[in-house]
Write a protein that holds these residues in place. Structure first.
Motif, PDB file in Angstrom:
ATOM      1  N   THR A  99       0.834  -1.208   0.000  1.00  0.00           N
ATOM      2  CA  THR A  99       0.000   0.000   0.000  1.00  0.00           C
ATOM      3  C   THR A  99       0.871   1.261   0.000  1.00  0.00           C
ATOM      4  N   GLN A 102       1.842   1.562  -3.587  1.00  0.00           N
ATOM      5  CA  GLN A 102       0.662   2.056  -4.319  1.00  0.00           C
ATOM      6  C   GLN A 102       0.592   3.579  -4.235  1.00  0.00           C
ATOM      7  N   THR A 103       0.704   4.108  -3.023  1.00  0.00           N
ATOM      8  CA  THR A 103       0.608   5.556  -2.821  1.00  0.00           C
ATOM      9  C   THR A 103       1.776   6.275  -3.488  1.00  0.00           C
ATOM     10  N   ASP A 109      -6.681   3.748  -5.953  1.00  0.00           N
ATOM     11  CA  ASP A 109      -7.513   2.575  -5.668  1.00  0.00           C
ATOM     12  C   ASP A 109      -7.099   1.409  -6.547  1.00  0.00           C
ATOM     13  N   ALA A 112      -4.123  -4.225  -3.204  1.00  0.00           N
ATOM     14  CA  ALA A 112      -2.693  -4.167  -2.850  1.00  0.00           C
ATOM     15  C   ALA A 112      -2.475  -4.912  -1.540  1.00  0.00           C
TER      16      ALA A 112
END
Ligand code: COA
Length: 329
Positions: A99, A102-103, A109, A112
């Protein structure tokens, strides 16, 4: 007669890797560890490893590898529907390092999560992503192996601290629907195993639910060595059988990079030519879940592995866990 129907497969469309800036030679290690360049090279084949510095973490290395893999695939982060990150050295106990990646990639969205199978982590992650893609959960997946093992090493234990390094590797898997042909690209077969009875041969002596500490890596090296050669040779045969292939069909084996002697012994056991094995253990040491995708990316970028090649990934690690995957590029 029934008409053949198109099927959905996960195809590797790009790869990337990342290493910490600091490269440490065996000679540099001898300044603080009671060892020698000759011992390390002879017993393991390792000459260098990269060690994460301040600001470099599993997530930052994973993000850099993922960005390069997406660029190689010609895709934007916004197209990613799934991130599976294999690591035994997450930035935090939770949330999942996936995550954070991901960020950092600017994705708001997608699915993850992390998987934890130590050095076999990339094989487990690839298998999960392959199944999810074939099942329709995502069309584009990032599969990442990333580690900072330097942070869980006991630098007073010369039997382990010389063997490991930090790094990350990533591949982009894309869904493709087509009729099956013998040379069709994609993940062809995966074999995974675990046998928890061997916990005491390779483990970390801490954890959130036991000691409340991170702990340090502990290993009975010679015992791990014996299991590794037996299990890896067996799972390589198994994964090829599953895909109705033989060693003669394989262009490249990309093994987990733990020890040059394990690679040589496994190749001998399989009657396999050493010049079909990608070896990077000399430059990166054992980067655990990162080692297979890191070695794969090196061999893609230097032109050894080419489109159409049949590649077999294999790895074995703490647990024990072990696995292999046959992939047509
Ligand atoms: N430098 C110098 N000497 C060292 C040393 C080091 N870094 N580490 C261990 N030694 C010494 C030992 O103390 C021992 O000395 P002794 O005979 O005086 O007691 C001697 O070297 C032999 O140790 P041993 O552990 O039996 O060596 P080995 O030939 O089995 O090699 C490994 C050790 C760890 C390299 C080897 O067992 C190995 O690679 N195992 C698999 C590990 C692995 O791949 N793990 C990851 C799987 S995911």
């Amino acid at each position: 007669m029934t008409t053949p129907q198109p099927s959905r497969r996960a195809v590797i469309r790009g790869s990337g890797s990342a290493l910490p800036a600091r490269r440490v030679s065996n000679a540099e290690l001898t300044e603080t560890v009671d060892t020698s360049d000759a011992w390390i090279v002879e017993r393991t084949g390792i000459r260098f490893r990269h060690i994460a510095g301040e600001g470099e973490t599993t997530a930052t290395l994973a993000t850099e590898a993922a960005q390069k893999a997406l660029a190689a695939a010609g895709l934007e982060p916004g197209q990613v529907g799934l991130i599976v990150l294999a690591t035994a050295t997450p930035d935090q106990t939770f949330p999942a390092t996936a995550t954070k990646v991901q960020t950092a990639l600017g994705i708001n969205d997608c699915i993850a999560f992390d998987v934890q199978a130590v050095c076999s982590g990339f094989l487990y992650a690839l298998s999960v992503a392959d199944s999810m893609i074939r099942g329709g959960a995502a069309d584009v997946a990032l599969v990442i192996g990333a580690e900072t093992f330097s942070r869980i090493l006991d630098w007073d234990d010369r039997g382990t601290c010389v063997l490991f390094g930090d790094g990350a590797g990533a591949v982009v898997l894309c869904a493709e629907t087509a009729l099956d042909t013998p040379d069709r690209a994609g993940v062809l077969s995966v074999s995974l195993h675990a046998d928890g009875r061997h916990n005491d041969l390779l483990y970390v002596d801490g954890g959130p639910s036991t000691t409340g500490t991170v702990g340090k890596l502990r290993m009975k090296g010679p015992e791990v060595f014996k299991h590794a050669v037996t299990n890896l040779a067996a799972v390589l045969r198994e994964v090829l059988e599953k895909a109705a292939l033989t060693m003669a069909d394989v262009d490249w084996v990309v093994p987990h990079q733990a020890n040059r002697r394990i690679l040589d012994a496994t190749a001998r056991k399989l009657g396999m030519s050493a010049d079909r094995i990608v070896v990077t253990v000399d430059l990166h040491a054992n980067t655990s879940a990162a080692s297979v995708p890191l070695a794969f990316d090196v061999a893609i970028r230097d032109g050894r592995i080419k489109p159409g090649d049949l590649v077999v990934f294999e790895a074995m690690g703490g647990g024990f866990t072990w696995g292999a995957a046959a992939v047509r590029l």
